[in-house]
Design an enzyme around this catalytic site. Sequence first.
Site, PDB file in Angstrom:
ATOM      1  N   HIS A 121      -2.936 -23.534  13.297  1.00 25.57           N
ATOM      2  CA  HIS A 121      -1.832 -24.438  13.604  1.00 25.57           C
ATOM      3  C   HIS A 121      -0.494 -23.708  13.494  1.00 25.57           C
ATOM      4  CE1 HIS A 121       0.177 -28.226  14.106  1.00 25.57           C
ATOM      5  NE2 HIS A 121       0.625 -28.290  12.867  1.00 25.57           N
ATOM      6  N   ASN A 134       6.731 -29.778  10.712  1.00 28.00           N
ATOM      7  CA  ASN A 134       5.512 -29.975  11.478  1.00 28.00           C
ATOM      8  C   ASN A 134       5.843 -30.683  12.787  1.00 28.00           C
ATOM      9  OD1 ASN A 134       2.798 -29.930  12.108  1.00 28.00           O
ATOM     10  ND2 ASN A 134       2.130 -31.093  10.314  1.00 28.00           N
TER      11      ASN A 134
END
Length: 343
Positions: free
Chosen positions: A284, A305
Amino acid sequence: MSRFVVAAAIAGVAAANLHDRAYYEAKFFDWLQAHKKTAKDGSDFIHMLQNFADNDDLIEAHNAGNSSFKMGHNEFSHMTNAEWAQYMRFGFNNKPQQKASSIHSAPADVSSMASSVDWVSAGAVTAVKNQGSCGSCWAFSAIGAMEGAYLIKYDTQNANTWTGLSEQQLVSCDYGILKNLGCNGGLMDKAFDWIGDNNGICSEADYGYTSGTTGETGTCKTTCKNVANTDVKTYTDVQTNSDSALMSALNQQPVSVAIQANQPAFQFYKSGVITENCGTNLDHGVLAVGYGTYTDGSDYYKVKNSWGTSWGMEGYVLIGRNVAQSGGMCGILMGPPSYPTLA
């Protein structure tokens, strides 16, 4: 589905969980309303409910312990961890890796660095975005680093109101052999390369994000105009496995980093510093926007994020810094971390 049938279904759920049916019923219906979720049919409703109850028990058990971070419900509470991972389509592809032309090494004198850095409060970070069901984390990480470099160098926009630069252009246009793979993943360094070859990138307002809803990479559009001064002159990789090197880079600007995020610790992260239950199999791309020390004394990296503001600390997570784990907590030091320099 009638209220009677719902109650019967919940009774079955409660029999296998920690609390009685009234507890889960109240929480689940509140959650459905808060997150505007609906089931496709009766069996889907029961499946969502069972997942919610199991996840509620997981959150309760975790928070009753002595962990450095707390878990909480969010928009993913109706999914198993496997279902959530499939939905997220974790999109950091670390093979084949490529090398930057320069490396940002650890400074000889670490005392020259600030004791804490926060580019959010400094106005160099745009609002939290949401990648949706598309493995485009790499694009959001790269665009976040671009936005930071742009705001610091030119300071011509207000990060609180500026929609920023276009992830969708990267997802749809930086696509192909030896490039990135849209919703199927990519690398931040390759994105910086593409922006340099393209002499810049368009704005979010001019080329908005759609892949999170469609789940598709989309067809490249060539009608938007590059934002002035967004051409990438070069990009730099940060020395791996070095907290002082990443901290030094963060003294300059936000930095693209890769982590392992497909764990329950990330699915339900709510607050505090993650110092456990986090691996180093990178999957990620995110954006490191600072570092500091938390109220409990834990050193952390502040990370933006791309899962919306209902997740974590309004879209942010604190990841342990100066930890004993090789590669850094969640692999944050491994990537390698990288950042662009604008022309």
